[in-house]
Structures are given as C-alpha cells and as structure tokens.
Design a protein around this motif. Structure first.
Motif, PDB file in Angstrom:
ATOM      1  N   PRO A  63      37.220  29.457  40.324  1.00 44.35           N
ATOM      2  CA  PRO A  63      38.477  28.758  40.630  1.00 44.35           C
ATOM      3  C   PRO A  63      39.464  29.576  41.438  1.00 44.35           C
ATOM      4  CG  PRO A  63      37.825  28.336  38.363  1.00 44.35           C
ATOM      5  CD  PRO A  63      36.894  29.396  38.889  1.00 44.35           C
ATOM      6  N   SER A  64      39.396  30.896  41.366  1.00 47.70           N
ATOM      7  CA  SER A  64      40.377  31.730  42.069  1.00 47.70           C
ATOM      8  C   SER A  64      39.963  32.074  43.497  1.00 47.70           C
ATOM      9  CB  SER A  64      40.613  33.025  41.287  1.00 47.70           C
ATOM     10  OG  SER A  64      39.401  33.757  41.176  1.00 47.70           O
ATOM     11  N   ASP A  65      38.762  31.680  43.915  1.00 50.23           N
ATOM     12  CA  ASP A  65      38.277  32.058  45.247  1.00 50.23           C
ATOM     13  C   ASP A  65      39.078  31.389  46.364  1.00 50.23           C
ATOM     14  OD1 ASP A  65      36.364  33.722  44.299  1.00 50.23           O
ATOM     15  OD2 ASP A  65      34.659  32.393  44.654  1.00 50.23           O
ATOM     16  N   ARG A  66      39.338  32.165  47.425  1.00 51.73           N
ATOM     17  CA  ARG A  66      39.983  31.649  48.635  1.00 51.73           C
ATOM     18  C   ARG A  66      39.091  31.987  49.825  1.00 51.73           C
ATOM     19  NH1 ARG A  66      45.207  30.135  47.589  1.00 51.73           N
ATOM     20  NH2 ARG A  66      45.679  29.967  49.799  1.00 51.73           N
ATOM     21  N   HIS A  67      39.159  31.136  50.836  1.00 54.30           N
ATOM     22  CA  HIS A  67      38.350  31.358  52.036  1.00 54.30           C
ATOM     23  C   HIS A  67      39.187  30.988  53.248  1.00 54.30           C
ATOM     24  CE1 HIS A  67      34.933  31.554  54.708  1.00 54.30           C
ATOM     25  NE2 HIS A  67      35.120  30.300  55.096  1.00 54.30           N
ATOM     26  N   GLU A  68      39.414  31.965  54.112  1.00 60.71           N
ATOM     27  CA  GLU A  68      40.272  31.772  55.281  1.00 60.71           C
ATOM     28  C   GLU A  68      41.640  31.224  54.858  1.00 60.71           C
ATOM     29  OE1 GLU A  68      38.239  29.358  58.107  1.00 60.71           O
ATOM     30  OE2 GLU A  68      36.494  30.692  58.252  1.00 60.71           O
TER      31      GLU A  68
END
Length: 511
Positions: free
Chosen positions: A305-310
């Motif tokens: 849930p905490s992942d970010r991408h660009e």
C-alpha cells in the motif's frame, strides 16, 4: 453565522436549499443541521439566527417558505388576485398559490398571516380560481430563460439542478432531451434550441458536453493545454477528464473528436498525453497508465500500500482496485470492469492468495534476475535470511499451493521435484539481525524514519514485526547496546518514549 448574515443581508431570508454553498462552505447543510438540533440548539444561536430571519426555522417546510418568498418578489406583491386566477404569475407559482387557497383552513395560523401580506385572505381564498395554463406563453417564457442562460454561459448543457433567474432551466432542458430522444419534441422549439447550441441534446452524455464547454472556456481565457505536461494548468478533475479523452480518443464519435480538435486535442497531440501523478482522485485511465509503467519496470503489480511510482501512489490505487473488485465479485456475477484491463498487465494483479506472498516472490525473483541460482537442496545459499526461510516454506507447502503459485515458483526454477529436496536455511542470530537492519536502512532511506507500524512489510520482510520485537527488548533492557546504537544511527526516535501513533502522526504532518 457570518455567511448566514451576509446571505440574509443580500436576500432577506435564510430559507436556502440544502445544497447551497457560499464561499466553499456548505451553508445550506449547516442551516439544516441547526434546524435538526431542535430544542437542544443553544438559545443564543437560535436568537442570532432569528434576528437575521424570524422564519429561518418555520414549523412548516422550508420549501413552502421558499416558494412563498418567490411570491413576495412578484411585481406588485401584495396585490395577487385569487379570484382572477393569479394573472402575472408563472404557471407553477400560480398553481401553488391556488393550492394554498384550497387548503387555507388547514394552514398554520402564521402561514395564513404571511399569505395575507400578499393579498390572500380567508375571504379571497374562497373566491380563488385555478391558474389557467397558457402553453404557448409558458413555452415562450422558458425559451427566453434558455436564451438568457445561453448568452451568459455560451451553451445549453445545464445540469438537472441548475436554475436561472429562479427558473429550473436544468430540469426543463433535461425533460426536453428526453422528448427529443423519443421523437416527441416540438420541431419549432428544437430549431430555436439548435440555433443557440447545436449540442444541447447530444447523443453522448450531457456531462461530457458540459465539461467540454468548460475546458473550451478555460482555454479561451488563457489556460495552456500541454498534454505532454499532464494538463497541469487545469484543476485535478478537469485534467483527469482531458487525459481520459486522450485514452478513449479512437472510440469517440466523430463529432466529439471534432470538438476536441477545436481545443487542441488531435490524433497527433493525444499520443503525447500523460496523466498527472499528483492527482487526489485518480481516474481508471490514470491508474492504468502508471500500472503499465510499474509492471514494465518490475514485471508484475505486486505492490504494498505504501509503494509509489513516478510520484503516483500506485500501491494505494491498486489496493483500492482489489477491494472494489472483491466487493464487486461478492455481489455480482459480471466481472469487475477494470479486471480485464489489469489482468492484461499482470494476470495475478488480484490473486486468491495474500499480497505478502506476491511481494516475497518478487524479492526472490529479483535475486534470480541478478544472477543467483536458487538451490533448494543446499538450503538456498546466498539468499537473505527472510527470503531463504520463505522459499523453504514454499517448498514444504508446495503440494498444497495454488496452481498459479506453483507456476510462479517454477519461473524461479523451483519445480515440484526441487521442492521435495529442499533443506531449511541455517541462519545465525547475528545474520538474522543484520537482515532486519538492512531492511530498516532501506526503509528509512526511502521514508526518512523508522516509525513503522507492526503490520508493515518491506520487500516481503516483516519489518514492522521485527522492529516491534526490538522495541520491546529495548524497553525491557534486553537489546544489546551495539544493536540499539545501530538503530539509533538510522533514526534516533525509532523507539520513542511517547507512543508510536504520535510519531506516525508527526511524520505524516511533516510529509
């Protein structure tokens, strides 16, 4: 109260619709809540509102009060003539006034007193005649309102709730669109509306047409389109809409594409369009754009849930899609609309097993991609502690795993035959601590702290559980000094004397 005071000063009353907003504040809802409080409303509040409008909270409905106030605003108010059928009033208002005359005896005494102020007494109510409907006059009045609305807004795509100078222009146009679709609209009326706005009754949704006009007006006032720059000159919702049109461009009607071309969206420019990763409410098209990009980089959609991408919250977005898909599948037999699109990116984007399994698999796959051979017979040498233990567990459970899990393990080189030969990984206590410390460093490098909730995992490693154990040991004086110093070096407040929730909240505000 300040906004209510300003409204009363301008309009002379406080009987406003429930959805009315003033300067971004839901004034109608606030007043409705004050009315709903009833006897529990503090006397000073009741007095303050009554000073602005004695009938702010009438014993009858606020709708009655609003229509009455419309009658008060009629030219020559106080001289309506019930016995003549209320000439000079609109059809709806005249009908309402006639109904008050018919029900005069059942009205509240104060309602009767208010009606007296516009010329309706007990005697005149007895002689009231019904308002005669003049269809041609009503049509001409409505067209006059439509013409005025068009001159002001440049189109006739009013929403169903819109009013114009007290006339329900949105509902009137909505009714005409229904008649037009059924082929029952008066051709003379249709010609006049078409002359003002050729797309007042489009074959696509009126919302689409209304938004297109909004964008057209903003570009006319100086907004730069810039599809390649994620439409950042526009508000979030409009930017999302513009990107959605770029994605759907080939499937739009020819007339829609022609209208988009007038604002700068052509077959060439839509190809360069990018969505804004800073959106607060990502559209499906925006989420899919970053999902494809993430999968191209990582090979799957195994996110936490905490992942970010660009700079896009891909983990949060995918978690929401999984929840909505599972809820949809529990209620309906039809597939979740986004499922085929996400399945085309990763067949296991919403697997029947838990997300931690997916994340652990990705960590193991990364080792294989880096050139490490996974050797079950030798206890998975060269793998980190947590990954080695996880791989051994999968080998033990291999016969009971889902066929999809078995297939994904085979991609790592672990077949059913390999699983039967697996030996457990031997790990020293120091090696186990070093593994956790490596994950702690990696987490802190990304997030700037170690205020990690117990449920948090990092690249498949249960970092939250590991840190909770170390905090407990430190509190009880059982954590070796060198290990405490190593964690303090990463984050001096990894084990704060106040609660971890306070520290989590602090970092959220800091972010």
């Amino acid at each position: 109260l300040a906004l209510a005071r300003a409204f009363a000063a301008e309009h002379g009353h406080l009987c406003i619709p429930y959805r009315h907003e003033k300067d971004g504040f839901q004034l109608g809802l606030w007043l409705s809540n004050q009315r709903a409080t009833g006897p529990q409303l503090p006397p000073e509040r009741s007095r303050a509102l009554s000073e602005l409008d004695p009938w702010w909270n009438p014993p009858w409905s606020t709708l009655w009060q609003r229509i009455y106030l419309r009658a008060r605003r009629l030219p020559g108010a106080g001289t309506v003539t019930p016995e003549q059928g209320f000439p000079g009033t609109s059809e709806n208002l005249g009908t309402w006034l006639y109904q008050q005359c018919q029900n005069y005896d059942s009205l509240h005494p104060q309602q009767q007193k208010l009606l007296t102020q516009i010329g309706i007494t007990a005697e005149t109510a007895l002689r009231a005649r019904p308002r005669r409907r003049n269809i041609a006059e009503a049509r001409d009045q409505a067209l006059d309102h439509a013409r005025s609305y068009w001159k002001q807004h440049g189109h006739l795509c009013a929403s169903a709730t819109d009013t114009h100078d007290g006339f329900p222009i949105g509902q009137w146009l909505s009714n005409l669109r229904v008649r037009a679709r059924r082929g029952k609209l008066d051709p003379a009326v249709a010609r006049q509306l078409d002359a003002m706005d050729p797309w007042w009754a489009p074959p696509w949704s009126s919302d689409w047409q209304r938004t297109c006009y909004t964008v057209r007006d903003l570009i006319g006032s100086g907004h730069i389109l810039a599809p390649e720059n994620a439409f950042t000159a526009f508000a979030d919702e409009l930017g999302q809409w513009l990107y959605a049109q770029c994605v759907a461009y080939p499937d739009l009607a020819v007339q829609q594409r022609q209208q988009l071309a007038t604002i700068g969206l052509t077959e060439q420019t839509v190809a360069a369009a990018r969505p804004n990763p800073a959106t607060e409410s990502p559209s499906l098209e925006t989420g899919l754009y970053f999902a494809r990009s993430y999968a191209a980089l990582h090979g799957d959609l195994n996110t936490s849930p905490s992942d970010r991408h660009e700079d896009f919250p891909i983990g949060t977005w995918l978690s929401r899609q999984r929840r909505q898909a599972n809820l949809h599948n529990s209620k309906f037999t039809s597939p979740y609309p986004a499922d085929p699109l996400l399945t085309a990116i990763d067949p296991w984007w919403n697997p029947p097993w838990n997300a931690d399994w997916q994340i652990n698999h990705r960590a193991a796959r990364k080792l294989v991609e880096d050139g490490l051979d996974l050797l079950p017979r030798q206890g998975f040498p060269g793998t980190p502690d947590w990954t080695g233990q996880w791989l051994y567990t999968q080998c033990v459970d291999h016969p009971h795993l889902h066929p999809g899990q078995q297939h994904k393990l085979a991609q790592l080189g672990i077949t059913a035959a390999d699983a039967r030969t697996a030996r457990p990984r031997r790990v020293t206590q120091q090696a186990s601590f070093d593994t956790g410390l490596d994950h702690a460093r990696s987490y802190a490098a990304r997030h700037g702290h170690l205020a990690v909730p117990r449920s948090e995992s990092h690249n498949g490693y249960q970092l939250g559980t590991w840190l909770a154990d170390k905090r407990k040991r430190a509190t009880n004086g059982r954590l070796p000094r060198n290990r405490a110093d190593a964690l303090n070096t990463i984050d001096p407040w990894w084990n704060p004397p106040w609660g971890l929730p306070w520290q989590n909240a602090y970092h959220a505000v800091k972010a």
